[in-house]
Scaffold this motif. Sequence first.
Motif, PDB file in Angstrom:
ATOM      1  N   GLU A 175       0.732  -1.162   0.178  1.00  0.00           N
ATOM      2  CA  GLU A 175       0.141   0.093   0.097  1.00  0.00           C
ATOM      3  C   GLU A 175       0.918   1.384   0.178  1.00  0.00           C
ATOM      4  OE1 GLU A 175      -3.370  -0.323   2.246  1.00  0.00           O
ATOM      5  OE2 GLU A 175      -3.941   1.667   1.862  1.00  0.00           O
ATOM      6  N   THR A 176       2.004   1.217   0.796  1.00  0.00           N
ATOM      7  CA  THR A 176       2.771   2.477   1.098  1.00  0.00           C
ATOM      8  C   THR A 176       3.513   2.842  -0.437  1.00  0.00           C
ATOM      9  OG1 THR A 176       3.225   1.889   2.981  1.00  0.00           O
ATOM     10  CG2 THR A 176       4.672   3.410   2.113  1.00  0.00           C
ATOM     11  N   LEU A 177       4.053   1.705  -1.182  1.00  0.00           N
ATOM     12  CA  LEU A 177       4.630   2.071  -2.374  1.00  0.00           C
ATOM     13  C   LEU A 177       3.693   2.700  -3.507  1.00  0.00           C
ATOM     14  CD1 LEU A 177       4.707  -0.294  -5.209  1.00  0.00           C
ATOM     15  CD2 LEU A 177       5.453  -1.596  -3.254  1.00  0.00           C
ATOM     16  N   LEU A 178       2.392   2.032  -3.570  1.00  0.00           N
ATOM     17  CA  LEU A 178       1.545   2.390  -4.316  1.00  0.00           C
ATOM     18  C   LEU A 178       0.858   3.757  -4.193  1.00  0.00           C
ATOM     19  CD1 LEU A 178      -0.583  -1.154  -4.377  1.00  0.00           C
ATOM     20  CD2 LEU A 178       0.742  -0.223  -6.482  1.00  0.00           C
ATOM     21  N   ASN A 179       0.784   4.173  -2.817  1.00  0.00           N
ATOM     22  CA  ASN A 179       0.540   5.601  -2.672  1.00  0.00           C
ATOM     23  C   ASN A 179       1.675   6.479  -2.919  1.00  0.00           C
ATOM     24  OD1 ASN A 179      -2.275   5.384  -1.491  1.00  0.00           O
ATOM     25  ND2 ASN A 179      -1.361   4.485   0.274  1.00  0.00           N
ATOM     26  N   GLN A 180       3.090   6.091  -2.809  1.00  0.00           N
ATOM     27  CA  GLN A 180       4.030   6.947  -2.902  1.00  0.00           C
ATOM     28  C   GLN A 180       4.556   7.003  -4.363  1.00  0.00           C
ATOM     29  OE1 GLN A 180       7.539   6.683  -0.584  1.00  0.00           O
ATOM     30  NE2 GLN A 180       6.131   6.915   1.438  1.00  0.00           N
ATOM     31  N   VAL A 181       4.052   6.000  -5.273  1.00  0.00           N
ATOM     32  CA  VAL A 181       4.144   6.074  -6.756  1.00  0.00           C
ATOM     33  C   VAL A 181       2.950   5.935  -7.537  1.00  0.00           C
ATOM     34  CG1 VAL A 181       5.958   5.246  -8.741  1.00  0.00           C
ATOM     35  CG2 VAL A 181       6.583   4.967  -6.185  1.00  0.00           C
ATOM     36  N   PRO A 182       2.233   6.846  -7.492  1.00  0.00           N
ATOM     37  CA  PRO A 182       0.933   6.676  -7.993  1.00  0.00           C
ATOM     38  C   PRO A 182       0.957   6.310  -9.608  1.00  0.00           C
ATOM     39  CG  PRO A 182       1.208   8.899  -6.869  1.00  0.00           C
ATOM     40  CD  PRO A 182       2.653   8.375  -6.972  1.00  0.00           C
ATOM     41  N   GLY A 183       0.157   5.383  -9.644  1.00  0.00           N
ATOM     42  CA  GLY A 183      -0.018   4.991 -11.346  1.00  0.00           C
ATOM     43  C   GLY A 183       0.921   3.821 -11.535  1.00  0.00           C
ATOM     44  N   LEU A 184       1.756   3.184 -10.635  1.00  0.00           N
ATOM     45  CA  LEU A 184       2.820   2.331 -10.862  1.00  0.00           C
ATOM     46  C   LEU A 184       1.978   1.041 -11.156  1.00  0.00           C
ATOM     47  CD1 LEU A 184       5.883   1.483 -10.922  1.00  0.00           C
ATOM     48  CD2 LEU A 184       5.540   0.634  -8.613  1.00  0.00           C
ATOM     49  N   ARG A 185       2.267   0.466 -12.385  1.00  0.00           N
ATOM     50  CA  ARG A 185       1.670  -0.924 -12.787  1.00  0.00           C
ATOM     51  C   ARG A 185       2.453  -2.068 -11.869  1.00  0.00           C
ATOM     52  NH1 ARG A 185       1.851  -1.877 -18.579  1.00  0.00           N
ATOM     53  NH2 ARG A 185       3.564  -0.205 -18.714  1.00  0.00           N
ATOM     54  N   VAL A 186       1.716  -2.463 -10.969  1.00  0.00           N
ATOM     55  CA  VAL A 186       2.155  -3.559 -10.158  1.00  0.00           C
ATOM     56  C   VAL A 186       1.782  -4.873 -10.327  1.00  0.00           C
ATOM     57  CG1 VAL A 186       2.658  -4.445  -7.843  1.00  0.00           C
ATOM     58  CG2 VAL A 186       3.176  -1.971  -8.507  1.00  0.00           C
ATOM     59  N   TRP A 187       2.366  -6.084 -10.488  1.00  0.00           N
ATOM     60  CA  TRP A 187       1.512  -7.264 -10.237  1.00  0.00           C
ATOM     61  C   TRP A 187       2.117  -8.172  -8.918  1.00  0.00           C
ATOM     62  CZ3 TRP A 187       5.647  -8.100 -13.894  1.00  0.00           C
ATOM     63  CH2 TRP A 187       5.906  -9.233 -14.308  1.00  0.00           C
ATOM     64  N   ILE A 188       1.345  -8.750  -8.354  1.00  0.00           N
ATOM     65  CA  ILE A 188       1.480  -9.601  -7.039  1.00  0.00           C
ATOM     66  C   ILE A 188       1.577 -10.902  -7.457  1.00  0.00           C
ATOM     67  CG2 ILE A 188       0.406 -10.189  -4.923  1.00  0.00           C
ATOM     68  CD1 ILE A 188      -1.468  -7.803  -4.948  1.00  0.00           C
ATOM     69  N   MET A 189       3.059 -11.273  -7.418  1.00  0.00           N
ATOM     70  CA  MET A 189       3.274 -12.799  -7.933  1.00  0.00           C
ATOM     71  C   MET A 189       2.830 -13.518  -6.998  1.00  0.00           C
ATOM     72  SD  MET A 189       6.907 -11.737  -9.173  1.00  0.00           S
ATOM     73  CE  MET A 189       7.249 -11.342 -10.985  1.00  0.00           C
ATOM     74  N   HIS A 190       2.268 -14.872  -7.589  1.00  0.00           N
ATOM     75  CA  HIS A 190       1.985 -15.927  -6.487  1.00  0.00           C
ATOM     76  C   HIS A 190       0.595 -15.640  -5.922  1.00  0.00           C
ATOM     77  CE1 HIS A 190       5.921 -17.107  -7.516  1.00  0.00           C
ATOM     78  NE2 HIS A 190       6.587 -16.497  -6.839  1.00  0.00           N
ATOM     79  N   ALA A 191      -0.017 -14.487  -6.387  1.00  0.00           N
ATOM     80  CA  ALA A 191      -1.352 -14.305  -5.737  1.00  0.00           C
ATOM     81  C   ALA A 191      -1.359 -13.921  -4.277  1.00  0.00           C
ATOM     82  CB  ALA A 191      -2.274 -15.487  -5.998  1.00  0.00           C
TER      83      ALA A 191
END
Length: 286
Positions: A175-191
């Motif tokens: 959550e922190t990184l997604l708030n600090q780098v808005p719009g960053l496309r991230v995928w959660i490996m291994h669900a």
Amino acid sequence: MRNAKWLLANLTFFFLSHAGHAQQRVFDVHLHGAKDPHAQLANLTKAGVYKIAISTSWSLQQQYKKQDNLQLLYGLMVPCPNGKVPYSLQACFADGNEWPSLDWVEEQIKAGNINFIGEVLSQYHGISSSDTMLLPYYRLARKYDIPVGIHTGSAGPDHGCPNFKQELGNPSLMETLLNQVPGLRVWIMHAGAPYHEEAISIMKKFPQVYTDLSAINNPDILGHTIFSGIVKRFVDSGLEDRIMFGSDNGNIDITMQSISQLTFLTEEQKEKIFYRNAEHFFNTRR
Ligand SMILES: [Zn+2]
């Protein structure tokens, strides 16, 4: 003449045996290097894989070249605990560093040698996925609009990383990184499994976050009933457009079968998981 007849008979057999079986197209978003890259890729291609996101040691990765019938996307493993790739323990980078220099990474992105940042090994290194050490790499990914894939959940035995901590694989840490780098496309490996409920919460909150089913779709790693329950939770949560297939070097036929045999999925949903969602995730510029 005899040879021509023989050839004709065999060709007829080939076409008959393949008739009516349109091969499943597969975008494998989670692959690592193997001792024999040529044999590995030939095996995947035979199973229907046409596109791969690969990450492995930098030197081995250079042996994976784009081919006519196969598209390759290249990753950047970071950070490398003690400078090594977990499990195989090859040096990630020639200089033995854990963290590649940002200037070098930027150069490689510009040259098209890095198409995504990942597998991010924060958990193996003993830090959070939102650790401040990682933020400059995430910012580079955002600057060039390339995705980031982060290892989450559990790990197999013998990874050789003494600082590994299971709880650092909780996707809620993102959550922190997604708030600090808005719009960053991230995928959660291994669900995120066993923290898949936390993965679902993050994905509901951030529409640009996807997940892959690698490792958990391997029945040697996780029982099929548990796997099936996890996929159902993602689908029932309205996330069928953001689940992607990955083999993580598991047997390609068996890992694909884990998905094809899920009776609660429609054919359309299976197509999305096998390649459509990944095409969307890797191609959508923001
Ligand atoms: Zn992983």
